[in-house]
Design an enzyme around this catalytic site. Structure first.
Site, mmCIF file in Angstrom:
data_model
loop_
_atom_site.group_PDB
_atom_site.id
_atom_site.type_symbol
_atom_site.label_atom_id
_atom_site.label_comp_id
_atom_site.label_asym_id
_atom_site.label_seq_id
_atom_site.Cartn_x
_atom_site.Cartn_y
_atom_site.Cartn_z
ATOM 1 C CE LYS A 142 -4.579 0.716 0.624
ATOM 2 N NZ LYS A 142 -5.745 -0.074 0.289
ATOM 3 N N GLY A 153 -24.141 3.464 5.233
ATOM 4 C CA GLY A 153 -23.368 3.893 4.063
ATOM 5 C C GLY A 153 -23.976 3.340 2.790
ATOM 6 N N GLY A 211 -23.151 4.348 -0.437
ATOM 7 C CA GLY A 211 -22.353 4.813 -1.569
ATOM 8 C C GLY A 211 -22.260 3.729 -2.613
ATOM 9 C CB VAL A 259 -19.763 -1.025 -1.480
ATOM 10 C CG1 VAL A 259 -20.024 -2.453 -1.011
ATOM 11 C CG2 VAL A 259 -18.398 -0.933 -2.144
ATOM 12 C CE1 TYR A 318 -29.374 2.159 -5.838
ATOM 13 C CE2 TYR A 318 -27.866 0.927 -7.266
ATOM 14 C CZ TYR A 318 -29.110 1.477 -7.023
ATOM 15 O OH TYR A 318 -30.100 1.344 -7.962
HETATM 16 P P1 NAD Z 1 -18.327 5.564 -1.111
HETATM 17 O O1 NAD Z 1 -17.506 6.755 -0.775
HETATM 18 O O2 NAD Z 1 -18.906 5.436 -2.472
HETATM 19 O O3 NAD Z 1 -19.556 5.446 -0.084
HETATM 20 C C1 NAD Z 1 -19.440 5.670 1.277
HETATM 21 C C2 NAD Z 1 -20.778 6.229 1.741
HETATM 22 O O4 NAD Z 1 -20.746 6.310 3.155
HETATM 23 C C3 NAD Z 1 -21.072 7.621 1.207
HETATM 24 O O5 NAD Z 1 -22.364 7.639 0.601
HETATM 25 C C4 NAD Z 1 -21.019 8.497 2.444
HETATM 26 O O6 NAD Z 1 -21.944 9.580 2.400
HETATM 27 C C5 NAD Z 1 -21.391 7.515 3.531
HETATM 28 N N1 NAD Z 1 -20.954 7.883 4.865
HETATM 29 C C6 NAD Z 1 -19.784 8.454 5.240
HETATM 30 N N2 NAD Z 1 -19.770 8.648 6.569
HETATM 31 C C7 NAD Z 1 -20.947 8.167 7.039
HETATM 32 C C8 NAD Z 1 -21.521 8.064 8.333
HETATM 33 N N3 NAD Z 1 -20.899 8.511 9.419
HETATM 34 N N4 NAD Z 1 -22.730 7.490 8.447
HETATM 35 C C9 NAD Z 1 -23.395 7.045 7.347
HETATM 36 N N5 NAD Z 1 -22.908 7.138 6.102
HETATM 37 C C10 NAD Z 1 -21.703 7.684 5.957
HETATM 38 O O7 NAD Z 1 -17.422 4.308 -0.737
HETATM 39 P P2 NAD Z 1 -17.604 2.804 -1.224
HETATM 40 O O8 NAD Z 1 -16.749 2.586 -2.408
HETATM 41 O O9 NAD Z 1 -19.059 2.454 -1.252
HETATM 42 O O10 NAD Z 1 -16.908 2.022 -0.013
HETATM 43 C C11 NAD Z 1 -17.561 1.857 1.226
HETATM 44 C C12 NAD Z 1 -16.615 1.204 2.218
HETATM 45 O O11 NAD Z 1 -16.174 -0.056 1.703
HETATM 46 C C13 NAD Z 1 -15.326 2.014 2.460
HETATM 47 O O12 NAD Z 1 -14.918 1.807 3.796
HETATM 48 C C14 NAD Z 1 -14.321 1.379 1.521
HETATM 49 O O13 NAD Z 1 -12.986 1.541 1.986
HETATM 50 C C15 NAD Z 1 -14.751 -0.074 1.591
HETATM 51 N N6 NAD Z 1 -14.370 -0.841 0.405
HETATM 52 C C16 NAD Z 1 -14.814 -0.472 -0.832
HETATM 53 C C17 NAD Z 1 -14.461 -1.230 -1.951
HETATM 54 C C18 NAD Z 1 -14.941 -0.855 -3.338
HETATM 55 O O14 NAD Z 1 -14.850 -1.704 -4.243
HETATM 56 N N7 NAD Z 1 -15.481 0.334 -3.557
HETATM 57 C C19 NAD Z 1 -13.640 -2.355 -1.802
HETATM 58 C C20 NAD Z 1 -13.214 -2.734 -0.508
HETATM 59 C C21 NAD Z 1 -13.597 -1.957 0.578
#
Ligand code: NAD
Length: 352
Positions: A80, A178, A180, A182, A184
């Site tokens: 990383k 959350g 976002g 994932v 959704y």
């Molecule tokens: P994203 O930024 O698209 O969505 C995160 C959502 O969480 C946003 O809609 C945000 O408004 C919301 N949020 C932030 N703080 C909040 C709170 N206190 N209470 C409620 N909602 C809150 O991120 P993502 O890509 O959907 O990833 C979500 C999590 O999964 C992250 O921790 C990320 O590190 C992890 N992750 C994502 C992936 C991926 O493929 N995108 C892979 C592995 C891990």
């Protein structure tokens, strides 16, 4: 600032401090372990309060990538990188070119991808300097979020089967924090299987969408921890399982996509003591990495095969849950033990 005596130092193979005064780049690249293959892991850009905090993040995150790749059955090691600075003000082509040079100096032992604060465009700028990038292909597989969500979905099914003895998610109540990228897609799959959703997000539009499309019940940001549900799925932030939330959680299964869900390792022990089943984050959220690896490996991309690989996250979790039961250890520790056995075995087979 100690390095070899650092609490997060775990026999990391290489930790590089990168400094390019011309562009203002200050970064740390950490390669934890490459027994199973060259390291692949995202680059995070963050306005760290101190260099020590950046080092802690790089050491922890790179180790997590080794565990994640090992348990996902990928021929990858863990690495990383972190760029120290505000992503809103410090970004420039020169900065990412300098970062590309540093990534290149690893000679392929570290491949960089996007992470918090870094866009696919930023990785493409690094790609002008180094071939060792992943997750940038336009004609490739694209957004990893649906793949991550699928892995979390099969993980929730495995956890519900193990803890609640139920094969179907019909009528199972899931609190999703959350909504976002994932969150959704996870809600979409859970709804299709008949789960009842309780949801929250900082962004009201994200909540409205899931309420309208998947008949979810909206709850307050802080109230999400108190809901009378079967499953709590953290899909927003890290460290949500902590001293404050632990006594409030009523769900018997904790399974979501967020990285570093346990504020501290002891919270994994506390969950087990409370009789709650925790699906370790670095196991359940590996779907995106499986997809990115498939793209990075080159060759013909086969979506069906990739998704059947992701589906095995459910089998790995079931194995971890059984191991934890038989060893009398928390699932977080059983998963780490299994990961270590795999990448240390990788070292033995390389030496043979
Ligand atoms: P994203 O930024 O698209 O969505 C995160 C959502 O969480 C946003 O809609 C945000 O408004 C919301 N949020 C932030 N703080 C909040 C709170 N206190 N209470 C409620 N909602 C809150 O991120 P993502 O890509 O959907 O990833 C979500 C999590 O999964 C992250 O921790 C990320 O590190 C992890 N992750 C994502 C992936 C991926 O493929 N995108 C892979 C592995 C891990």
């Amino acid at each position: 600032m100690p390095i070899f005596a650092h609490t997060e130092f775990d026999d990391h193979e290489q930790v590089s401090f990168c400094n390019d005064p011309k562009s203002g780049l200050r970064a740390i690249i950490a390669v934890h372990n490459t027994n199973l293959g060259p390291a692949l892991g995202g680059c995070r850009m963050w306005n760290y309060d101190s260099d020590a905090e950046a080092l802690t993040d790089a050491l922890r995150l790179s180790r997590g990538m080794t565990y994640k790749a090992a348990l996902a059955g990928l021929p990858l090691g863990g690495g990383k990188s972190v760029i120290i600075g505000d992503p809103k003000t410090l970004k420039s082509d020169a900065l990412f070119h300098a970062m590309g040079e540093f990534v290149n100096s690893f000679g392929g032992n570290y491949t960089v991808a996007e992470d918090v604060g870094i866009t696919v465009g930023d990785v493409k700028t690094m790609a002008k300097i180094t071939p060792h990038v992943a997750g940038t292909s336009n004609g490739g597989v694209g957004d990893p979020a649906p793949a991550t969500a699928y892995g979390v979905f099969v993980g929730i099914k495995a956890a519900v089967r193990h803890k609640l003895g139920r094969d179907s998610l019909s009528g199972i109540r899931v609190a999703v924090q959350g909504l976002g990228a994932v969150g959704y897609y996870l809600c979409e799959r859970l709804f299709a299987e008949g789960a009842e959703l309780l949801v929250t997000d900082l962004n009201p539009k994200a909540v409205t969408r899931v309420v309208e499309e998947f008949a979810a019940e909206p709850v307050g940001l802080d109230e999400i921890f108190d809901q009378d549900v079967d499953v709590f799925a953290p899909c927003a932030l890290g460290a949500v399982i902590n001293d404050e939330t632990l006594p409030r959680l009523r769900a018997r299964v904790i399974a979501g996509s967020a990285n570093n869900q346990l504020a501290e390792a002891r919270h994994g022990i506390a969950l087990a003591q409370q009789g709650k089943l925790y699906a370790p984050d670095f196991v359940i959220n590996a779907g995106g990495l499986i997809l990115v690896n498939e793209e990075h490996a080159g060759g013909k991309f086969d979506m069906a095969m990739t998704y059947s690989h992701i589906a095995r996250i459910g089998d790995t979790l079931s194995e971890i849950f059984k191991l934890a039961d038989s060893q009398g250890t928390p699932t977080s520790q059983a998963a780490e033990r299994l990961a270590r056995a795999r990448f240390q075995k990788g070292a033995q087979s390389q030496a043979a």
